[in-house]
Design a protein around this motif. Structure first.
Motif, PDB file in Angstrom:
ATOM      1  N   THR A 243       8.853 -10.245  -0.275  1.00 31.69           N
ATOM      2  CA  THR A 243       7.941  -9.650   0.696  1.00 31.69           C
ATOM      3  C   THR A 243       8.752  -9.069   1.842  1.00 31.69           C
ATOM      4  O   THR A 243       9.731  -9.668   2.299  1.00 31.69           O
ATOM      5  N   VAL A 250       6.226  -4.778  -0.689  1.00 35.15           N
ATOM      6  CA  VAL A 250       6.878  -5.639  -1.677  1.00 35.15           C
ATOM      7  C   VAL A 250       8.116  -4.904  -2.156  1.00 35.15           C
ATOM      8  O   VAL A 250       8.060  -3.693  -2.432  1.00 35.15           O
ATOM      9  N   SER A 269       2.120  -3.551   0.141  1.00 39.56           N
ATOM     10  CA  SER A 269       1.565  -4.840  -0.275  1.00 39.56           C
ATOM     11  C   SER A 269       0.046  -4.874  -0.163  1.00 39.56           C
ATOM     12  O   SER A 269      -0.570  -5.872  -0.522  1.00 39.56           O
ATOM     13  N   PRO A 274       2.826  -9.205   4.803  1.00 38.60           N
ATOM     14  CA  PRO A 274       2.957  -9.967   3.559  1.00 38.60           C
ATOM     15  C   PRO A 274       3.943 -11.103   3.761  1.00 38.60           C
ATOM     16  O   PRO A 274       5.063 -10.892   4.223  1.00 38.60           O
ATOM     17  N   ILE A 277       5.332 -14.781  -1.712  1.00 35.03           N
ATOM     18  CA  ILE A 277       5.265 -14.122  -3.010  1.00 35.03           C
ATOM     19  C   ILE A 277       5.557 -15.141  -4.103  1.00 35.03           C
ATOM     20  O   ILE A 277       6.444 -15.978  -3.955  1.00 35.03           O
ATOM     21  N   VAL A 292       0.848 -12.051  -3.938  1.00 39.54           N
ATOM     22  CA  VAL A 292       1.333 -11.890  -2.567  1.00 39.54           C
ATOM     23  C   VAL A 292       0.210 -12.260  -1.601  1.00 39.54           C
ATOM     24  O   VAL A 292      -0.940 -11.834  -1.771  1.00 39.54           O
ATOM     25  N   HIS A 294      -1.086 -12.528   2.604  1.00 38.54           N
ATOM     26  CA  HIS A 294      -0.903 -11.906   3.916  1.00 38.54           C
ATOM     27  C   HIS A 294      -1.402 -12.849   5.009  1.00 38.54           C
ATOM     28  O   HIS A 294      -2.449 -13.477   4.857  1.00 38.54           O
TER      29      HIS A 294
END
Length: 418
Positions: A243, A250, A269, A274, A277, A292, A294
């Motif tokens: 991330t 990404v 992302s 982000p 991962i 992923v 956030h």
């Protein structure tokens, strides 16, 4: 290749929020106990360190990060909870690392039968960016320290009003320990957030109790935050996904076969900041997917479905909140595992702002995007979830979740229901 083959765009082509809201069995039972750990446990891991067949629990206790020029800029300890059976734990004397231990993992390094502990520090003012605790047995650990020479490191992040760095270099936020270089020794791959670097400590044959050589580094602009290793092109080598916190992307890197990584691609992302991962085959297609999370107002988890050879053209967004302009949940950790035993990957997230662990149970009847998830929420009246790890803590063959809680500085358990 499946699910489309447009590698040129590197964009999301499916925008969906999918879960079922109907009633269903709860996958976990709350364990009522709180097990005390150090201040602000930011990362958590579990492994049978004592050799009694039960997973012990380790937390990296970050403390409160302040000016690195102060005498004690943050906490510098890890907590070790040794399993005694019957879901009872004995807290051992703390393990000392450098300041702000931020990421902790376990790996078999010195002995294939006993796991060791490796931790990366965010504010390594003593030059101990990586601390390795060799497992000596009997709950004894011998520390070894590895630093990143600071004379070549840039500093790319926050500065105070005097234009002084707010944090130290390189600012390790994530670790992965695997044999990346194919020499039979475990290597350490770390994210250097403050310096926008991928750090690779190559494993070597032990010499004078040293297990890693001087680190190599590769640029990773955009605020590299979390790293995951997997073979994305099927050549037998471990590649890298990460991330990029500041650029909201990404990133993908290919193992170059010569002790390093070369950039392949980066793509949005689909959210701000982000943070975590994970790599897993979410839909059972046989290809590796990226999950992923956030930690900003998007309050979202995005699944990037893999098409092989670094292709992730189709994605599915799962939004936990109702307002993207407000932080309702603040996802701080992410776990992906088959919690129900149905052969499909489920998702659990630690939500700091809402004091919840949200579990997304995969109830899809077939493969392909989108997958169908049922949302189950576990709320905490005391403490705020900050970190998760998965293990079978009660020996019933089901996957459980250990939850590290801020404010009460404790660990609690969500036990897989029979």
């Amino acid at each position: 290749m499946r699910k489309g083959s447009s590698t040129a765009a590197w964009i999301a082509v499916a925008a969906v929020m999918v879960w079922t809201s109907g009633a269903g069995a709860s996958p976990f039972v709350r364990h009522g106990a709180l097990f005390s750990v150090g201040p602000n446990p930011t990362s958590i891991a579990a492994a049978d360190l004592s050799g009694n067949g039960l997973p012990d629990i380790i937390t990296a206790d970050r403390g409160v990060m302040s000016d690195p020029r102060e005498e004690r800029p943050a906490n510098d300890e890890l907590s070790l909870l040794v399993a005694e059976g019957g879901l009872e734990y004995t807290r051992q004397p703390p393990l000392r690392s450098d300041f702000a231990p931020y990421a902790v993992v376990t790996a078999h390094v010195a002995n294939p039968r006993t796991p060791d502990i490796i931790v990366g520090s965010f504010m390594a003012t003593r030059g101990r960016d990586i601390t390795y605790f060799r497992n000596l047995g009997g709950n004894l650990f011998e520390p070894g320290y590895y630093d990143v020479p600071g004379d070549f490191l840039p500093y790319t992040k926050m500065r105070n009003s005097d234009e002084q760095p707010v944090f130290t270099r390189p600012g390790v936020t994530s670790l992965a320990v695997e044999d990346v270089t194919d020499n039979g020794h475990k290597d350490i791959v770390a994210a250097g957030w403050s310096s926008d670097l991928i750090l690779l400590f190559p494993g070597i044959a032990p010499e004078n109790d040293r297990y890693w050589d001087e680190p190599a580094h590769s640029p990773a602009p955009g605020g590299i935050r979390d790293v995951a290793l997997a073979d994305f092109n099927g050549n037998g080598r471990l590649d890298l996904a990460a991330t990029l916190y500041s650029s909201h992307e990404v990133g993908l890197w290919r193992n170059d076969g010569a002790s390093g990584f070369e950039p392949v691609a980066r793509f949005p992302s689909r959210g701000k900041l982000p943070h975590k991962i994970r790599v897993a085959d979410v839909d059972g297609s046989g290809e590796l997917d990226l999950v992923v999370s956030h930690c900003h107002g998007d309050d979202s988890v995005v699944i990037f479905y893999g098409g092989g050879d670094f292709e992730f053209a189709i994605s599915q967004e799962i939004v936990l909140g109702e307002n993207r302009e407000a932080i309702e949940h603040e996802i701080r950790d992410l776990a992906v595992a088959d919690f129900t035993g149905n052969g499909r990957m489920d998702i659990a997230v630690a939500c700091y702002a809402s004091s919840q662990v949200v579990v997304l149970i995969n109830e899809s009847e077939s493969g392909g995007a989108p997958q169908q998830f049922r949302r189950v929420v576990y709320s905490f009246e005391r403490g705020r979830p900050r970190a998760l790890c998965v293990a079978d803590f009660n020996g019933n063959g089901r996957k459980d979740i250990a939850v590290a809680l801020w404010e009460v500085n404790a660990v609690t358990l969500l036990l897989g229901a029979d």
